[in-house]
Design an enzyme around this catalytic site. Structure first.
Site, PDB file in Angstrom:
ATOM      1  CB  CYS A   1      -0.906   0.005   1.237  1.00 54.57           C
ATOM      2  SG  CYS A   1      -0.023   0.208   2.797  1.00 54.57           S
TER       3      CYS A   1
ATOM      4  CG  HIS B   1       3.965  -7.280  10.586  1.00 55.46           C
ATOM      5  ND1 HIS B   1       2.749  -6.801  11.016  1.00 55.46           N
ATOM      6  CD2 HIS B   1       4.799  -7.168  11.647  1.00 55.46           C
ATOM      7  CE1 HIS B   1       2.842  -6.438  12.282  1.00 55.46           C
ATOM      8  NE2 HIS B   1       4.072  -6.643  12.676  1.00 55.46           N
TER       9      HIS B   1
ATOM     10  CG  HIS C   1       3.129  -1.203  12.364  1.00 54.95           C
ATOM     11  ND1 HIS C   1       2.044  -1.464  11.554  1.00 54.95           N
ATOM     12  CD2 HIS C   1       3.964  -2.260  12.203  1.00 54.95           C
ATOM     13  CE1 HIS C   1       2.213  -2.633  10.954  1.00 54.95           C
ATOM     14  NE2 HIS C   1       3.367  -3.134  11.318  1.00 54.95           N
TER      15      HIS C   1
ATOM     16  CG  HIS D   1      -1.510  -4.373  14.883  1.00 52.28           C
ATOM     17  ND1 HIS D   1      -0.928  -3.203  14.457  1.00 52.28           N
ATOM     18  CD2 HIS D   1      -1.515  -5.208  13.806  1.00 52.28           C
ATOM     19  CE1 HIS D   1      -0.618  -3.304  13.189  1.00 52.28           C
ATOM     20  NE2 HIS D   1      -0.955  -4.519  12.763  1.00 52.28           N
TER      21      HIS D   1
ATOM     22  CD  GLU E   1      -2.653   1.260  12.800  1.00 52.28           C
ATOM     23  OE1 GLU E   1      -2.327   0.530  11.854  1.00 52.28           O
ATOM     24  OE2 GLU E   1      -3.755   1.841  12.873  1.00 52.28           O
TER      25      GLU E   1
ATOM     26  CB  THR F   1      -4.918   1.967   9.409  1.00 58.00           C
ATOM     27  OG1 THR F   1      -3.728   1.222   9.700  1.00 58.00           O
ATOM     28  CG2 THR F   1      -4.794   3.357  10.001  1.00 58.00           C
TER      29      THR F   1
ATOM     30  CB  SER G   1      -2.758  -7.239  11.776  1.00 56.46           C
ATOM     31  OG  SER G   1      -4.117  -7.061  12.046  1.00 56.46           O
ATOM     32  CG  ASN G   2      -2.451  -6.050   5.889  1.00 54.11           C
ATOM     33  OD1 ASN G   2      -2.558  -6.484   4.754  1.00 54.11           O
ATOM     34  ND2 ASN G   2      -1.279  -5.703   6.399  1.00 54.11           N
TER      35      ASN G   2
END
Length: 655
Positions: free
Chosen positions: A12, A43, A76, A126, A128, A166, A223-224
């Site tokens: 991203c 990550h 993050h 997490h 973030e 996010t 995580s995403n």
């Protein structure tokens, strides 16, 4: 075997920015210092391995660095004290915190400074979320599920600020907000789930639903990526999660004809290609022998000419009078014309841009010839403005717009760089026939519809006005008490009384409560617009009814009889009732006395109506006062001249 790669896969914007900054830092040399990332930059093991090979180490805590070292802040983000500690230790920071994450830090820091509670929807472990919590003194409530939300709403909250990780699943955020709504909690929601995350999750669900099998590529610590796998598995049971081409699960996918592929935000493009190649058996020598060189090649390819609609980041190369030249890292420069920039009155491009500035812009035309790529800041702002409208509609926040011109059926309203429509029915809480009276006004409205595909927005001023009126009425009711004497304005009459405005709500002043005397109509005492003091006699908030009294603000006449009137007093009064046995004479409003038929004249009276008329003013003398029975005996003949009395006696004797 067909492979379909999801529209939003791989790095991203935030991750790409972090990698570019970190790689640029790795190329630099510093005397007397070392460069580190505090925790993994992203990550993805391949990226962290590359950084280590180029002299960028990895530490777990700032205490492992020393003065003069450089530490790269990962995408993050880090807690507030991290920056303060680095400054105290003399450590140079290269901040690659994602701009969207940094925005959340500012939101929670401001809320905490105002003494407000903060709720973070996301994973408590997490990085973030940990970093974000550090910008509000670690006071935030962290909610990962509906169960967490149900526990949270059991305690009282004072309109907390709600933000989200996010990369969190949007559906979980919505389910948590539903819990808040059902519990009647008031809150301020800032939906901070990144657009890229929302788009990626949506494209994952759409693709998984139409392929035979789905492959989600990402690091096990991402995580995403794990959330993408959850979404894919929900839509397609033939879904697997892999880190790279060596995963044995890939061998089983040879039986499927149509395979969907999506990758997490921290997954390099070369790993995506490797996985696809391993399934198709078409592994290139480059990727096989030198994956890191292929990785660098892919980063170079990622700087290919952007397409119309892309949002790019670049550096200002030159500022001209009519345009700004932007270096986007590809073979063509970006051209940002003056008419595609939001400028205030009198501002020039040189006032806004300086050489070396890093900016974002939206591609509006990709020139395949020798010319540059046309960019727009204004249209990027428009995108942001529409996002603000979507957020405002979701959270039911009020925004301010300017009413610019009337059109068929309503008014055009300007919000920052975009325009919306207010239907005539939503322009006011009263009937509006002509909208011209509103033009030029700046008003508060509620967003009731946003269509980003058609660039349309619809607002309502009526909703805001109605809500304000309801709040005012609620506040007025909360301050009213039976027995209070309040000021009011006579608004209108009926045969049975008058309606009085007592500060935003109307109360009924019944005709029997206007005067201690008898009235046929309220207009005998009052007129429209009179300002009067009235007493609240009763309140019924459920029915919205208020009973008022005017006479109660004045002494009851009988309470003053003993001090105001004495036996033998002579005074004037008005005949208000005629009876067979006499006449009632009003001495003042609410105070009548009886003139017995024998006390009307110095002669025998057979019919009271032949001697007196209603409304007639007569002179009477007080003969008796009985306060207990509230009776006053009066006499007219006692005040007649003696001559008249003598004549009356003579007439009687002659007869």
């Amino acid at each position: 075997m067909d492979f379909i790669i999801a529209e939003h896969s791989g790095f991203c914007f935030g991750v790409q920015r972090a990698i570019d900054m970190a790689f640029a830092e790795a190329e630099k040399t510093r005397e007397g210092g070392s460069t580190y990332t505090c925790g993994p930059l992203i990550h993805n093991r391949a990226v962290t391995d590359y950084l280590e090979q180029h002299g960028v180490g990895n530490i777990d805590d700032l205490s492992q660095a020393k003065s003069g070292d450089t530490v790269i802040v990962r995408s993050h983000g880090e807690p507030k004290e991290f920056y303060l500690k680095a400054e105290e230790m003399g450590i140079t920071l290269v901040d690659t915190t994602c701009v969207f994450v940094a925005k959340i830090h500012k939101l929670v820091e401001a809320a905490n400074a105002e003494g407000r509670e903060v709720v973070i929807v996301g994973s408590a472990v997490h990085p973030e979320v940990t970093a974000t919590n550090g910008w509000c003194d670690y006071s935030a409530a962290i909610l990962e599920s509906e169960e967490d939300a149900l526990e949270c709403v059991k305690t009282e909250h004072n309109r907390p600020l709600v933000v989200a990780q996010t990369t969190f699943k949007a559906e979980i955020l919505h389910s948590i907000i539903d819990v808040f709504d059902k519990a009647g909690c008031t809150y301020e929601l800032k939906n901070t789930i990144c657009n890229a995350t929302r788009d990626r999750q949506q494209s994952c669900a759409e693709l998984a639903a139409k392929v035979d099998a789905m492959v989600v590529i990402g690091d096990t610590h991402s995580s995403n990526s794990k959330k993408l796998f959850e979404i894919a598995k929900k839509e397609n049971k033939n879904s697997i999660f892999v880190q790279d081409k060596f995963d044995n699960q890939l061998k089983e996918f040879a039986k499927y004809n149509k395979i969907g592929v999506i990758a997490g935000a921290s997954t390099p493009e070369w790993i995506i290609k490797e996985v696809i190649a391993s399934m198709s058996g078409n592994v290139t020598k480059n990727i096989e022998n030198n994956p890191m060189m292929e990785f660098l090649d892919d980063i170079e390819k990622s700087l290919r000419l952007p397409k119309p609609g892309d949002i790019i980041e670049g550096k200002v190369e030159q500022v001209l009078d009519e345009a700004v030249i932007i270096n986007m890292g590809c073979k063509k420069d970006g051209i940002l014309r003056k008419d595609e920039v939001v400028l205030e009155d009198g501002q020039t491009l040189k006032d806004v841009f300086k050489e070396g500035d890093e900016i974002q812009a939206k591609v509006i035309k990709s020139d395949e010839g020798e010319g540059g790529i046309l960019l727009s800041k204004k249209r990027l702002v428009v995108v942001e403005n529409y996002k603000e409208l979507e957020d405002a509609m979701e959270s039911k926040e009020t925004i301010t717009v300017k009413l610019t011109r009337a059109v068929n059926g309503g008014v055009i309203a300007a919000y920052k760089e975009i325009t919306g429509f207010i239907p005539m029915s939503q322009l006011s809480d009263r009937f509006v026939e002509n909208a011209d009276e509103f033009l030029g006004q700046t008003v508060d409205v509620r967003v009731i519809r946003v269509d980003t595909k058609r660039n349309r927005a619809v607002f309502s001023r009526k909703i805001v006005l109605v809500e304000e009126k309801h709040k005012q009425v609620e506040e007025i009711w909360s301050n009213l008490n039976v027995g209070d004497i309040v000021e009011g304005k006579v608004m209108r009459f009926t045969d049975y009384g008058a309606f009085v405005d007592i500060g935003g709500v109307d109360g009924l002043l019944h005709i029997s409560e206007i005067s201690w005397g008898k009235l046929k109509h309220p207009q005998e005492v009052l007129k429209i617009g009179d300002i009067i003091n009235v007493k609240i006699l009763s309140l019924n908030e459920e029915k919205g009814k208020i009973s008022l009294g005017l006479k109660q603000t004045q002494p009851e006449p009988w309470s003053l009889v003993g001090t105001k009137y004495q036996i033998g007093d002579t005074l004037e009064g008005k005949v208000v009732q005629l009876k067979e046995y006499g006449a009632f004479v009003e001495l003042e409003a609410g105070l009548d006395g009886l003139v017995h038929i024998s006390e009307i004249a110095n002669k025998r009276v057979e019919n009271v109506n032949e001697e007196l008329k209603l409304g007639q003013t007569v002179e009477v003398k007080i003969m008796e006062i009985d306060p207990d029975k509230k009776r006053i005996s009066l006499s007219i003949k006692a005040n007649l001249p003696e001559e008249a009395a003598e004549e009356a006696v003579e007439e009687t004797e002659e007869a």
